[in-house]
Write an enzyme that holds these catalytic residues in place. Structure first.
Site, PDB file in Angstrom:
ATOM      1  N   LYS A  90       3.229 -31.757  38.351  1.00 15.89           N
ATOM      2  CA  LYS A  90       2.974 -30.360  37.991  1.00 15.89           C
ATOM      3  C   LYS A  90       1.502 -30.092  38.169  1.00 15.89           C
ATOM      4  O   LYS A  90       0.659 -30.862  37.683  1.00 15.89           O
ATOM      5  CB  LYS A  90       3.371 -30.150  36.510  1.00 15.89           C
ATOM      6  CG  LYS A  90       3.142 -28.748  36.016  1.00 15.89           C
ATOM      7  CD  LYS A  90       4.430 -27.955  36.018  1.00 15.89           C
ATOM      8  CE  LYS A  90       4.188 -26.467  35.977  1.00 15.89           C
ATOM      9  NZ  LYS A  90       3.883 -25.849  37.280  1.00 15.89           N
ATOM     10  N   GLN A 111      -5.462 -33.691  36.474  1.00 21.41           N
ATOM     11  CA  GLN A 111      -4.279 -32.984  35.971  1.00 21.41           C
ATOM     12  C   GLN A 111      -3.325 -33.951  35.263  1.00 21.41           C
ATOM     13  O   GLN A 111      -2.662 -33.589  34.293  1.00 21.41           O
ATOM     14  CB  GLN A 111      -3.551 -32.312  37.150  1.00 21.41           C
ATOM     15  CG  GLN A 111      -2.467 -31.327  36.750  1.00 21.41           C
ATOM     16  CD  GLN A 111      -2.993 -29.938  36.438  1.00 21.41           C
ATOM     17  OE1 GLN A 111      -3.889 -29.451  37.117  1.00 21.41           O
ATOM     18  NE2 GLN A 111      -2.453 -29.314  35.416  1.00 21.41           N
ATOM     19  N   LYS A 114      -4.566 -34.153  31.702  1.00 22.98           N
ATOM     20  CA  LYS A 114      -4.392 -32.867  31.013  1.00 22.98           C
ATOM     21  C   LYS A 114      -2.920 -32.661  30.655  1.00 22.98           C
ATOM     22  O   LYS A 114      -2.578 -32.308  29.534  1.00 22.98           O
ATOM     23  CB  LYS A 114      -4.877 -31.717  31.913  1.00 22.98           C
ATOM     24  CG  LYS A 114      -4.745 -30.355  31.248  1.00 22.98           C
ATOM     25  CD  LYS A 114      -4.993 -29.200  32.193  1.00 22.98           C
ATOM     26  CE  LYS A 114      -6.434 -29.091  32.622  1.00 22.98           C
ATOM     27  NZ  LYS A 114      -6.742 -27.780  33.231  1.00 22.98           N
ATOM     28  N   LYS A 126      -1.329 -31.706  42.471  1.00 23.42           N
ATOM     29  CA  LYS A 126      -2.145 -30.545  42.844  1.00 23.42           C
ATOM     30  C   LYS A 126      -1.984 -30.336  44.348  1.00 23.42           C
ATOM     31  O   LYS A 126      -1.735 -31.296  45.084  1.00 23.42           O
ATOM     32  CB  LYS A 126      -3.630 -30.810  42.520  1.00 23.42           C
ATOM     33  CG  LYS A 126      -4.497 -29.576  42.507  1.00 23.42           C
ATOM     34  CD  LYS A 126      -4.460 -28.866  41.170  1.00 23.42           C
ATOM     35  CE  LYS A 126      -5.177 -27.542  41.228  1.00 23.42           C
ATOM     36  NZ  LYS A 126      -5.221 -26.883  39.902  1.00 23.42           N
ATOM     37  N   GLY A 165       0.178 -21.428  40.369  1.00 25.45           N
ATOM     38  CA  GLY A 165      -0.998 -20.804  40.965  1.00 25.45           C
ATOM     39  C   GLY A 165      -2.283 -21.532  40.597  1.00 25.45           C
ATOM     40  O   GLY A 165      -2.292 -22.420  39.749  1.00 25.45           O
ATOM     41  N   ASP A 166      -3.349 -21.179  41.264  1.00 23.99           N
ATOM     42  CA  ASP A 166      -4.709 -21.649  40.928  1.00 23.99           C
ATOM     43  C   ASP A 166      -5.622 -20.670  41.663  1.00 23.99           C
ATOM     44  O   ASP A 166      -5.184 -19.563  42.017  1.00 23.99           O
ATOM     45  CB  ASP A 166      -4.914 -23.103  41.393  1.00 23.99           C
ATOM     46  CG  ASP A 166      -6.232 -23.701  40.904  1.00 23.99           C
ATOM     47  OD1 ASP A 166      -6.402 -23.863  39.690  1.00 23.99           O
ATOM     48  OD2 ASP A 166      -7.122 -23.985  41.735  1.00 23.99           O
ATOM     49  N   SER A 376       3.321 -23.150  31.324  1.00 25.39           N
ATOM     50  CA  SER A 376       4.071 -23.347  32.567  1.00 25.39           C
ATOM     51  C   SER A 376       5.228 -24.312  32.337  1.00 25.39           C
ATOM     52  O   SER A 376       6.328 -24.122  32.861  1.00 25.39           O
ATOM     53  CB  SER A 376       3.162 -23.909  33.659  1.00 25.39           C
ATOM     54  OG  SER A 376       2.411 -22.879  34.241  1.00 25.39           O
TER      55      SER A 376
HETATM   56  P1  NDP Z   1     -10.446 -15.360  37.321  1.00 22.40           P
HETATM   57  O1  NDP Z   1     -10.619 -15.372  38.795  1.00 22.40           O
HETATM   58  O2  NDP Z   1      -9.450 -14.453  36.704  1.00 22.40           O
HETATM   59  O3  NDP Z   1     -11.845 -15.051  36.587  1.00 22.40           O
HETATM   60  C1  NDP Z   1     -12.999 -15.778  36.829  1.00 22.40           C
HETATM   61  C2  NDP Z   1     -14.159 -14.986  36.250  1.00 22.40           C
HETATM   62  O4  NDP Z   1     -15.336 -15.755  36.361  1.00 22.40           O
HETATM   63  C3  NDP Z   1     -14.397 -13.672  36.974  1.00 22.40           C
HETATM   64  O5  NDP Z   1     -14.834 -12.704  36.059  1.00 22.40           O
HETATM   65  C4  NDP Z   1     -15.505 -14.024  37.960  1.00 22.40           C
HETATM   66  O6  NDP Z   1     -16.342 -12.946  38.309  1.00 22.40           O
HETATM   67  C5  NDP Z   1     -16.300 -15.010  37.132  1.00 22.40           C
HETATM   68  N1  NDP Z   1     -17.044 -15.902  37.996  1.00 22.40           N
HETATM   69  C6  NDP Z   1     -16.581 -16.572  39.072  1.00 22.40           C
HETATM   70  N2  NDP Z   1     -17.578 -17.279  39.632  1.00 22.40           N
HETATM   71  C7  NDP Z   1     -18.666 -17.034  38.878  1.00 22.40           C
HETATM   72  C8  NDP Z   1     -20.006 -17.464  38.950  1.00 22.40           C
HETATM   73  N3  NDP Z   1     -20.392 -18.297  39.902  1.00 22.40           N
HETATM   74  N4  NDP Z   1     -20.880 -17.022  38.001  1.00 22.40           N
HETATM   75  C9  NDP Z   1     -20.470 -16.184  37.030  1.00 22.40           C
HETATM   76  N5  NDP Z   1     -19.214 -15.731  36.926  1.00 22.40           N
HETATM   77  C10 NDP Z   1     -18.338 -16.167  37.834  1.00 22.40           C
HETATM   78  O7  NDP Z   1     -10.147 -16.887  36.939  1.00 22.40           O
HETATM   79  P2  NDP Z   1      -9.503 -17.453  35.618  1.00 22.40           P
HETATM   80  O8  NDP Z   1      -9.976 -16.675  34.447  1.00 22.40           O
HETATM   81  O9  NDP Z   1      -8.057 -17.658  35.827  1.00 22.40           O
HETATM   82  O10 NDP Z   1     -10.142 -18.911  35.610  1.00 22.40           O
HETATM   83  C11 NDP Z   1     -11.434 -19.178  35.080  1.00 22.40           C
HETATM   84  C12 NDP Z   1     -11.595 -20.676  34.957  1.00 22.40           C
HETATM   85  O11 NDP Z   1     -10.565 -21.208  34.115  1.00 22.40           O
HETATM   86  C13 NDP Z   1     -11.501 -21.465  36.266  1.00 22.40           C
HETATM   87  O12 NDP Z   1     -12.351 -22.583  36.144  1.00 22.40           O
HETATM   88  C14 NDP Z   1     -10.033 -21.950  36.254  1.00 22.40           C
HETATM   89  O13 NDP Z   1      -9.862 -23.111  37.053  1.00 22.40           O
HETATM   90  C15 NDP Z   1      -9.861 -22.237  34.773  1.00 22.40           C
HETATM   91  N6  NDP Z   1      -8.480 -22.292  34.318  1.00 22.40           N
HETATM   92  C16 NDP Z   1      -7.675 -21.189  34.440  1.00 22.40           C
HETATM   93  C17 NDP Z   1      -6.372 -21.240  33.967  1.00 22.40           C
HETATM   94  C18 NDP Z   1      -5.484 -20.055  34.004  1.00 22.40           C
HETATM   95  O14 NDP Z   1      -4.368 -20.134  33.469  1.00 22.40           O
HETATM   96  N7  NDP Z   1      -5.899 -18.926  34.567  1.00 22.40           N
HETATM   97  C19 NDP Z   1      -5.805 -22.485  33.396  1.00 22.40           C
HETATM   98  C20 NDP Z   1      -6.773 -23.552  33.250  1.00 22.40           C
HETATM   99  C21 NDP Z   1      -8.045 -23.449  33.725  1.00 22.40           C
HETATM  100  P3  NDP Z   1     -15.898 -11.809  39.372  1.00 22.40           P
HETATM  101  O15 NDP Z   1     -15.106 -10.844  38.544  1.00 22.40           O
HETATM  102  O16 NDP Z   1     -17.187 -11.271  39.844  1.00 22.40           O
HETATM  103  O17 NDP Z   1     -15.091 -12.494  40.449  1.00 22.40           O
END
Ligand code: NDP
Length: 444
Positions: A90, A111, A114, A126, A165-166, A376
């Protein structure tokens, strides 16, 4: 040479040119050294670490597709099935130009631990491709997804490997991949998670990572005699994880005062307004300057700086390596008591060490953001049962899972004489379950 050091050398020699994978193996095994040394004889005889650091299977294939101009394009794609000792593989699919085998292996290896920590029966995997969905038409994305599944369908299934997704893979891409799998296989099964609610998706999956982060943070604080209510919280990011972390922080009586995107960040002395944030980032897909216009008391700063805000709790929820050593120093100087990682690897190693050395409670993303993959797994259960649980049911299970995760890493850290070191605790708790399952299943 110790067994752990032998394995570092072996991984480097056998996987040349894969720095991310080397780094992940080194970081995890280093914190497991004490556990491994206690059982070194058995683990050596069973070649446990050799097996643990070698994927069970890596599938590499080409994905040909036709763009809107009629030109044939070819991308590389991967699925790394790292460890299936405790359940079907997964882990998400990532579509980003940076994707390569090293990054896939690093993510699939991490993963494994986790998923083990969630307490649910899911192994580690992955996958992804160097395809960049940005700027592509819907038709091009569909053509790519269909071609990818035309090869990948052979290796995945509800009881074998369940991708999600990712980065670069949201509901649209999951829908296209699920549709093509169903068409080729002729079966309707929960082969992907993160699906739309009308075709097998789980309620509360959208909120799960942010909510789960707060459930774990509250438990960690509570076990250290601190109430989250009334605390000031600094959050980075303005995406999925950040938005629902901010919403849950409010619901717990805390006050989230910051958010950020890749251009700048907001400080709102009245607390971040979730409805405004959703309107700006999800509906209008605009920059945070629009948030400042809608909330005149708030201040927009260009560039980085969230961690200079005075706060009790810091929740990095944006991206990798966004909380560096100077940020850690600023947090400590401002009296921050806890950092919990919503993003994957947002804190650099030196910053983590600095925070821990200065008494800041620190929970790594492997545990703190596991609410997403846990939900998930709940989606998989609902698909197998042909049932759809209510939001409240899923949310209640998520809460239980996050509380259990915290206690399993807290207990593991205590058992191995590292009380309060939740980084070590998370690696140890995740490892022991997988290692014991591998030993029980013989030489496979
Ligand atoms: P999103 O794409 O929804 O949001 C990411 C946010 O971070 C956006 O607001 C983006 O800005 C901002 N961002 C991206 N790069 C930068 C940077 N270099 N500096 C400052 N801000 C930045 O992603 P998620 O919220 O889904 O994921 C965020 C993190 O959490 C990732 O590391 C992901 O791998 C991790 N994660 C997510 C999960 C999930 O279920 N969604 C599960 C486990 C981990 P902008 O709006 O400008 O693009």
């Amino acid at each position: 040479m110790s067994y752990v050091d032998e394995i570092f050398a072996r991984v480097k020699a056998q996987n040349p040119g894969e720095p991310e994978f080397h780094q992940a193996v080194e970081e995890v095994l280093e914190s497991l050294r004490v556990v491994i040394e206690r059982n070194e004889e058995v683990y050596r005889r069973e070649a446990l670490l050799e097996r643990l650091t070698t994927p069970e299977r890596s599938v590499l294939f080409r994905v040909p597709w036709v763009d809107d101009k009629g030109q044939v394009q070819v991308n590389n794609a991967y699925r790394v099935q790292f460890n299936g000792a405790i359940g079907p593989y997964k882990g998400g699919m990532r579509f980003h130009p940076s994707v390569n085998l090293s990054i896939m292996k690093f993510l699939a290896f991490e993963q494994t631990f986790k998923n083990s920590l969630t307490g649910l029966p899911i192994g580690g995997g992955k996958g992804g491709s160097d395809f960049n969905p940005k700027g592509k038409s819907d038709r091009e994305v569909m053509a790519f997804c269909q071609s990818l599944i035309t090869e990948l369908y052979k290796y995945i299934g509800a009881d074998t490997d369940v991708p999600a997704g990712d980065i670069g893979v949201g509901a649209r891409e999951v829908g296209y991949m699920f549709g093509q799998y169903k068409r080729i296989q002729g079966v309707y099964e929960g082969v992907f998670t993160g699906k739309g609610l009308t075709y097998g998706g789980s309620k509360a999956r959208t909120e799960a990572t942010g909510y789960g982060l707060l459930y774990l943070t509250r438990e960690m604080l509570k076990c250290n005699g601190i109430d989250i209510a009334g605390k000031t919280v600094a959050v980075s990011g303005a995406g999925n994880v950040a938005t629902y972390a901010i919403q849950k922080a409010w619901q717990m009586g805390a006050k989230p005062v910051t958010c950020s995107d890749s251009n700048g960040w907001i400080y709102d002395p009245d607390g971040i307004d979730v409805d405004t944030l959703i309107e700006v980032k999800q509906v209008k897909r605009a920059r945070l300057t629009e948030y400042a216009k809608a909330r005149p008391n708030s201040v927009y700063h260009e560039g980085k700086g969230v961690w200079t805000t005075k706060c009790d709790v810091a929740l990095p929820c944006a991206t990798q390596n966004e909380l560096l050593i100077d940020d850690a120093k600023a947090l400590v100087a401002n009296g921050c008591i806890a950092v919990c990682e919503g993003a994957n690897m947002p804190t650099s190693l030196d910053a983590t060490k600095y925070l821990q050395a200065n008494g800041v409670l620190f929970c790594p993303g492997k545990a703190a953001n596991a609410g997403g993959v846990a939900t998930s797994a709940l989606e998989m259960s609902q698909n197998s049962e042909r049932l759809s649980w209510s939001f409240e049911e899923v949310d209640a299970k998520l809460q239980g899972i996050m509380v259990n995760i915290f206690h399993s890493l807290d207990d593991a850290a205590k058992e191995y004489g590292m009380e309060g070191n939740y980084v070590a605790g998370a690696n140890i708790a995740g490892f022991l379950k997988v290692a014991n399952a591998m030993l029980a299943q013989g030489v496979v």
